[in-house]
Structures are given as C-alpha cells and as structure tokens.
Motif scaffolding. Structure first.
Motif, PDB file in Angstrom:
ATOM      1  N   GLU A  16     -20.466 -28.456   7.345  1.00 20.29           N
ATOM      2  CA  GLU A  16     -19.558 -27.765   6.428  1.00 20.29           C
ATOM      3  C   GLU A  16     -18.452 -27.016   7.182  1.00 20.29           C
ATOM      4  O   GLU A  16     -18.317 -25.803   7.051  1.00 20.29           O
ATOM      5  N   SER A  76     -27.674 -28.172  -2.564  1.00 20.74           N
ATOM      6  CA  SER A  76     -28.146 -27.226  -1.560  1.00 20.74           C
ATOM      7  C   SER A  76     -29.647 -27.364  -1.323  1.00 20.74           C
ATOM      8  O   SER A  76     -30.406 -27.551  -2.270  1.00 20.74           O
ATOM      9  N   GLY A  77     -30.058 -27.314  -0.072  1.00 12.16           N
ATOM     10  CA  GLY A  77     -31.477 -27.314   0.248  1.00 12.16           C
ATOM     11  C   GLY A  77     -32.105 -28.687   0.331  1.00 12.16           C
ATOM     12  O   GLY A  77     -33.321 -28.806   0.427  1.00 12.16           O
ATOM     13  N   GLY A 104     -31.621 -30.844   2.768  1.00  8.40           N
ATOM     14  CA  GLY A 104     -31.904 -31.229   4.142  1.00  8.40           C
ATOM     15  C   GLY A 104     -30.762 -31.863   4.904  1.00  8.40           C
ATOM     16  O   GLY A 104     -30.980 -32.474   5.951  1.00  8.40           O
ATOM     17  N   LYS A 105     -29.539 -31.695   4.437  1.00  8.03           N
ATOM     18  CA  LYS A 105     -28.400 -32.279   5.155  1.00  8.03           C
ATOM     19  C   LYS A 105     -28.254 -31.648   6.541  1.00  8.03           C
ATOM     20  O   LYS A 105     -28.163 -32.348   7.555  1.00  8.03           O
ATOM     21  N   SER A 106     -28.248 -30.310   6.564  1.00  8.95           N
ATOM     22  CA  SER A 106     -28.120 -29.630   7.854  1.00  8.95           C
ATOM     23  C   SER A 106     -29.301 -29.951   8.747  1.00  8.95           C
ATOM     24  O   SER A 106     -29.165 -30.100   9.963  1.00  8.95           O
ATOM     25  N   THR A 107     -30.464 -30.045   8.134  1.00 11.75           N
ATOM     26  CA  THR A 107     -31.672 -30.321   8.906  1.00 11.75           C
ATOM     27  C   THR A 107     -31.554 -31.655   9.644  1.00 11.75           C
ATOM     28  O   THR A 107     -31.825 -31.736  10.842  1.00 11.75           O
ATOM     29  N   HIS A 153     -19.770 -30.009   0.875  1.00  3.55           N
ATOM     30  CA  HIS A 153     -20.063 -29.843  -0.548  1.00  3.55           C
ATOM     31  C   HIS A 153     -18.861 -30.225  -1.390  1.00  3.55           C
ATOM     32  O   HIS A 153     -18.878 -30.100  -2.600  1.00  3.55           O
TER      33      HIS A 153
HETATM   34  N1  LIG Z   1     -34.810 -22.420   9.988  1.00  7.84           N
HETATM   35  C1  LIG Z   1     -35.515 -22.768   8.916  1.00  7.84           C
HETATM   36  N2  LIG Z   1     -36.765 -22.280   8.740  1.00  7.84           N
HETATM   37  C2  LIG Z   1     -37.478 -22.626   7.654  1.00  7.84           C
HETATM   38  N3  LIG Z   1     -37.064 -23.448   6.684  1.00  7.84           N
HETATM   39  C3  LIG Z   1     -35.827 -23.966   6.802  1.00  7.84           C
HETATM   40  C4  LIG Z   1     -34.990 -23.655   7.921  1.00  7.84           C
HETATM   41  N4  LIG Z   1     -33.827 -24.306   7.780  1.00  7.84           N
HETATM   42  C5  LIG Z   1     -33.929 -24.988   6.621  1.00  7.84           C
HETATM   43  N5  LIG Z   1     -35.125 -24.797   6.037  1.00  7.84           N
HETATM   44  C6  LIG Z   1     -35.580 -25.397   4.771  1.00  7.84           C
HETATM   45  O1  LIG Z   1     -35.338 -26.768   4.822  1.00  7.84           O
HETATM   46  C7  LIG Z   1     -34.788 -27.218   3.603  1.00  7.84           C
HETATM   47  C8  LIG Z   1     -33.493 -27.950   3.871  1.00  7.84           C
HETATM   48  O2  LIG Z   1     -32.555 -27.028   4.400  1.00  7.84           O
HETATM   49  P1  LIG Z   1     -31.123 -27.449   4.913  1.00  7.84           P
HETATM   50  O3  LIG Z   1     -30.516 -26.253   5.532  1.00  7.84           O
HETATM   51  O4  LIG Z   1     -31.246 -28.653   5.751  1.00  7.84           O
HETATM   52  O5  LIG Z   1     -30.417 -27.789   3.532  1.00  7.84           O
HETATM   53  P2  LIG Z   1     -28.914 -28.225   3.284  1.00  7.84           P
HETATM   54  O6  LIG Z   1     -28.947 -29.519   2.596  1.00  7.84           O
HETATM   55  O7  LIG Z   1     -28.120 -28.137   4.524  1.00  7.84           O
HETATM   56  O8  LIG Z   1     -28.449 -27.103   2.256  1.00  7.84           O
HETATM   57  P3  LIG Z   1     -27.028 -26.403   2.120  1.00  7.84           P
HETATM   58  O9  LIG Z   1     -26.165 -27.381   1.403  1.00  7.84           O
HETATM   59  O10 LIG Z   1     -27.304 -25.204   1.278  1.00  7.84           O
HETATM   60  O11 LIG Z   1     -26.536 -26.077   3.492  1.00  7.84           O
HETATM   61  C9  LIG Z   1     -34.618 -26.016   2.713  1.00  7.84           C
HETATM   62  O12 LIG Z   1     -35.651 -26.010   1.772  1.00  7.84           O
HETATM   63  C10 LIG Z   1     -34.762 -24.838   3.626  1.00  7.84           C
HETATM   64  O13 LIG Z   1     -35.439 -23.799   2.980  1.00  7.84           O
END
Ligand SMILES: Nc1ncnc2c1ncn2[C@@H]1O[C@H](COP(=O)(O)OP(=O)(O)OP(=O)(O)O)[C@@H](O)[C@H]1O
Ligand SMILES: [Mg+2]
Lengths: 262, 309
Positions: A175, A43-44, A46-49, A206
């Motif tokens: 997801e 988690s966190g 950056g996959k969604s990012t 996940h």
């Molecule tokens: N809208 C936002 N504003 C500020 N920070 C963000 C935002 N979205 C994501 N982040 C930050 O960017 C980083 C990556 O987030 P992201 O959502 O891409 O993770 P992820 O891999 O998709 O996690 P998960 O598996 O929990 O969905 C995290 O540290 C999060 O705090």
C-alpha cells in the motif's frame, strides 16, 4: 494463467500462521518477470502476510510460521542455505507508511548501497536513484537535509529511490500510496510503470483504479470465517488484470471489483 | 432496533455547580503542592547565592579561580576551587568511561537482543543495582576494588581516584542503561523494518539506524548520569580520599568537591565563619557545573531529537 511467463517468484501451497492460528492458507502464485502484480482484497485477508513471505520479512515477526514453498529464480528461499539478508537485497520492500531513516537525503540512499558493498561512484548512484524515483528535481539542492523534513509523498518516493539504489530484482510495495494525496499517488504510479522495464513489482492496494491502472496481473484475496471463529485468508482468483476487472471467473471477485462486496 | 428517545430532559440531571466547585478545590490543592516544591527550590538557590556572595566578600573571585592550592582550614588559607574541580572532573570522567560502554551495551542487549524471558530477568537485576546504597558502593570500592587494583597496578595508593571512579561508574550504569533503553525502544519498528528490507543485518541496523535515531535520548541519559556522578558523595569521600591536590593523576588520593563539603560539615564549623561560607561557595560551584551540563543536554535534545508520529 493464460500465457507462459518466466516466473521470478513462485509460491506453492503457502500457508502462514501467527502464533498457531492460520492467517492465510494454500496460496499458489507466480510473479512474472518485469510485470506488475497487484494484490487486492478486503482488510485482514493476508495480502501483506503473503507479501512479507516473499522477502522473509515475516521471519522478524515473533510467532509467524510459514508452510509450503516459495522460490526466487527457482531457488527455495526458505532453504537453510539461503541467507535472508542476501534475499532482501534482491527482493526489497517499500512500506505503507513512508519510513525514511533519520539521516540526510543523500545518506538515506547511500546507506543501502554501502551495506551491500557498492564499489562504484556513490554520488552518481544517489543522483540516478533519485532521478529514477522522480524526486531528483525536488531535492537536488538539499541532499544534506534530513529525509524526515520532506513531505509524505516525497518521503515515499525517497523510500522508493532508496530501494532502487541497491538494484534489486523485485520491489514489493505494501500500500505505498495509502498515505499520499492524489497527485503524489499519480506520480508514484507513473514511476511504477517506468520501473517495470528493469524491475518486477508486486503491489498491495485497496484502490481498485490503481490496480487496474498499474498492474498487468491481479490477485484477489478474500477471507472466510473458520469454525473456531477466526478469519482465514485465501487466494480467490489470479489472472490478467483486465480479466479480473472485466471478466472474473468467480462471483466474489465480480462483487468485490464492482464494489458490491460484503 | 428501537431508537433512543431524544431530548427527554427528565432523565438528565447534571451536577454542574458542584462539579465546578470540586474542580476549583482540586486546582487549589494541586497548586499549593506545586508551590511547596517550587518554593523549596527557590529557597535553596537563594541561600546558596546569599552565602556565596558573603564568601566572595572575604575571598577574591580571582584567587578562587586561580589559586593552585585548596587549604581553607589552614591559617594561610588558599581557595583554588580548581583543585577540587579537577578531582571531580577526573572522577566523573573515569565513571562515565565505565558507565557509557557498560550501560549502552546493556541497553542494546536488553532492547534488541534479549528474548522477553531473558529481559524479564535482566531488567530487575539492573534495577537492583540502582537500589544499592552508595555507602555500600563506597566500602566496596575501598575494601575490594582498591586491593584488587593494587595487585595489578603498582604504585596505587590506598585512597585513589581510579577505584572510586570505576565503582562510581558501576553505580551510575543502571541510569545510563535504563534511560538509553527507553530511547532505543522508542525508535519505531518501521525504521528497523526499513533497514532490514534493504538487506541490512541486525548489527548494521542497530549501528546505522537505531542508535542514530536514539542519539538525543542516549546523550541526555549520559549527561544525567554525569551530573549524578558529579553530585555523588559517599563513594568519592570513602574511596578517593580527602587530599586536595591539583591534577589528573588517578593513582593518588584526591578530594572531590562533595568530599570537601562532607569534611567541612563534619567538623564543628560555626555558622557565619569563613569555613562555613566556603561550603556554600563549593556548593554553588557544584550547582553551576551541573546546571551547565543540563543546559547543554536540553539544547542537544532540542537540536537533535527526531520526531516520528
Ligand atoms: N504480526 C502479526 N501478529 C499476529 N497476527 C497477525 C500479524 N500480522 C497479521 N496478522 C493477522 O494475519 C491476518 C492477515 O493480516 P494481513 O496484515 O496480512 O492482512 P492484509 O490483507 O494486509 O490487511 P490490510 O488490507 O488491512 O492491510 C489478519 O487476521 C491479522 O490479524
Ligand atoms: Mg496489509
């Protein structure tokens, strides 16, 4: 990557920051046509990012900034001549939480087609999309009912149908099964395997089994602590799914996929 | 890491008995205050019903509903309530056709388009508008809006429903705007994202997804604003005039229901006289009118509210 594939989407040296703090750094990725690519990682990381960069959904997040280059069919999608609205018509997104519009099932599907100027037979398009999303039999008698009246699993397949209806090239799924029961999950997975004939799919998950079941390629992301105390995501390894799961090149990948992580 | 000791009873002395008494006292006090407001409401309604009942012992319901004149203070008194109702309906109609577009567009602008900075300026401004006393709006209508409208509308009289209705609309705009904005902001971001992810533009997203999702909230805000307009007194008394007249001509003086109540209450109306009871009959009609609107709004919200978790 071992084989030379035609890449639909190509990320080069992509870094994304939110309000100045880097969330994910230096990602290189090719998404091959008519394949399923899975993004896995803690988690966190950056996959969604990264996923949201592929159709510029991050443009809608205040404070988000991308560096590097992403091409779609060899066109730089962050070029000023590219309209994100046009891009999203070809690179659509399905979200973690099913989000049907508060409209009838029929209108949920027709909405996207209509705003994109679809000229053909709407009834036929609705039926075909719902069939492709394997939900037609369950809803064919209640197309006038609200999309919100469906179960979570049905809503998610409705959202997939809605995405297919505008006939995109790429479907990004963040997801898509995390809110679903195992049976609905399997149906969505079957659906993904079927869709791959016509579409390219990138899926964040996940669920390791899910990644190994549905994907051809897998990208493993991880996060490391920065000097300032934050976390920064990066791409550890990207390869054919069987290599990632059975013959990973990186220690971290090995630990993550075998569940001995952290 | 040391583990907290379990079952060390000497450390725990809960004050259960005292707690229970305080709870009871608090419950009683709150109950008492709730009772005061409920009793007030019941008292008002009871008085209304009683005096209205007395009124209808002297004037028949049929002539109340069918007379085409409203002359309760004349010797040949006539009690056609629709004379007053027509004026009130026309004034509220004009008001809402001003307030709905103005309020809804500002709500959309505030919640969807304004940057946080712009929003932090616009929102308080809107609230200031809501705080202006209605007597100020009334004179504003009479002394500024009417002369202006007269200069572009030939035949507009000094007292008229048009000017009063427009200003009434401006005065209820903040209500429509702030309640609609609440409804629009309550639409989950995930719905907007869903629309954008299919290639919808911002305008398409707002019109086809956000507004329908907020519909029940918007409608109830409008209905609340209409009931406010119906009950509004100062503006219509000052600017629309005191001339009971059946019809929907916005260019001439009319008398709204509330304006009659003001007029009758200002003169010396002895308690128990017919004129006195007339005030209550009109008050009751006002009450019924807003009650119907509220019931409709209640039904509509229940019927069309979308549930998101
Ligand atoms: N809208 C936002 N504003 C500020 N920070 C963000 C935002 N979205 C994501 N982040 C930050 O960017 C980083 C990556 O987030 P992201 O959502 O891409 O993770 P992820 O891999 O998709 O996690 P998960 O598996 O929990 O969905 C995290 O540290 C999060 O705090
Ligand atoms: Mg995520």
């Amino acid at each position: 990557m071992d084989e030379q594939m035609e890449a639909v989407l190509r990320a080069e040296q992509v870094s994304v920051s939110y309000s100045g703090s880097t969330a994910v750094k230096n990602v290189y990725l090719n998404i091959p046509r008519n394949r399923v690519v899975a993004f896995i990682g803690p988690s966190g990381c950056g996959k969604s990012t990264i996923l949201r960069c592929f159709n510029r959904m991050n443009d809608l997040v205040a404070g988000a900034k991308m560096d590097g280059r992403i091409t779609f069919n060899d066109v730089d999608i962050y070029d000023s001549s590219v309209d994100p609205v046009d891009l999203r018509r070809q690179v659509v997104m399905v979200f973690q939480k099913p989000n049907p519009f508060p409209k009838s099932i029929y209108e949920n599907i027709a909405f996207g087609a209509r705003i994109n100027g679809y000229q053909g037979d709407m009834d036929e398009l609705v039926e075909r999309s719902l069939q492709q999303a394997a939900i037609w039999d369950e809803v064919k008698d209640k197309l006038k009912d609200s999309g919100l009246a469906l179960s979570g699993g049905q809503q998610q397949r409705l959202c997939i149908a809605r995405a297919i209806a505008i006939q995109p090239e790429v479907i990004l799924m963040d997801e898509p099964c995390s809110a679903l029961d195992p049976i609905s999950t399997l149906r969505v997975e079957e659906l993904i395997k079927k869709l791959i004939e016509n579409y390219t799919i990138v899926i964040v998950t996940h669920n390791m089994q899910q990644a190994s079941r549905v994907s051809d390629y897998t990208a493993f992301f991880n996060a490391k602590a920065t000097e300032t105390g934050g976390k920064m995501g990066y791409l550890v390894e990207y390869d054919r799914t069987e290599n990632i799961f059975h013959n990973p090149q990186q220690q971290a990948t090995q630990e993550y996929v075998s569940g001995r992580f952290g | 890491m040391s583990v907290l000791p379990v079952n060390d009873t000497s450390l725990w002395k809960p004050t259960r008995l005292l707690n229970r008494r305080v709870e009871l006292a608090v419950k009683l006090i709150f109950g008492l205050f709730a009772l005061v407001s409920v009793a007030t409401t019941i008292g008002i309604i009871a008085t209304l019903i009683f005096e209205t009942f007395e009124f209808f012992r002297e004037v028949s319901m049929v002539s109340f509903l069918t007379d085409s004149k409203w002359t309760p203070l004349f010797s040949s008194a006539q009690f056609g309530i629709f004379v007053l109702v027509s004026a009130t309906v026309m004034l509220s109609g004009i008001a809402i056709s001003v307030a709905l577009p103005l309020g809804l567009l500002s709500a959309i602008c505030l919640s969807e388009y304004a940057s946080p900075k712009l929003r932090s300026i616009l929102k308080p401004l809107l609230e200031v508008l809501a705080g202006i006393p209605s007597v100020v709006f009334g004179y504003f209508a009479l002394l500024l809006v009417t002369p202006f409208l007269q200069s572009i509308t030939p035949g507009l009289e000094g007292f008229n429903a048009l000017s009063a209705g427009v200003v009434l609309g401006v005065s209820i705009t903040p209500l429509v705007a702030s309640l609609s904005e609440d409804a629009i902001s309550a639409v989950p971001q995930s719905l907007r994202d869903g629309a954008y992810a299919l290639g919808a533009t911002k305008r398409e997203t707002i019109i086809s997804v956000v507004l329908p999702a907020a519909l029940s909230g918007i409608v109830s805000s409008v209905i609340l604003a209409v009931s406010r307009a119906i009950g509004e007194t100062m503006i219509v008394t000052l600017a629309a005039g005191q001339h009971p007249r059946l019809g929907l001509n916005p260019f001439v003086p009319v008398m709204a229901m509330t304006a009659f109540i003001v007029q009758a209450s200002l003169g010396d109306t002895p308690a128990g006289s017919l004129a006195y009871k007339t005030i209550y009959a009109v008050g009751m009609s006002l009450f019924v009118l807003t009650l119907i609107l509220n019931i409709f709004s209640f039904w509509f919200v229940r019927r069309f509210r979308e549930k998101y978790e």
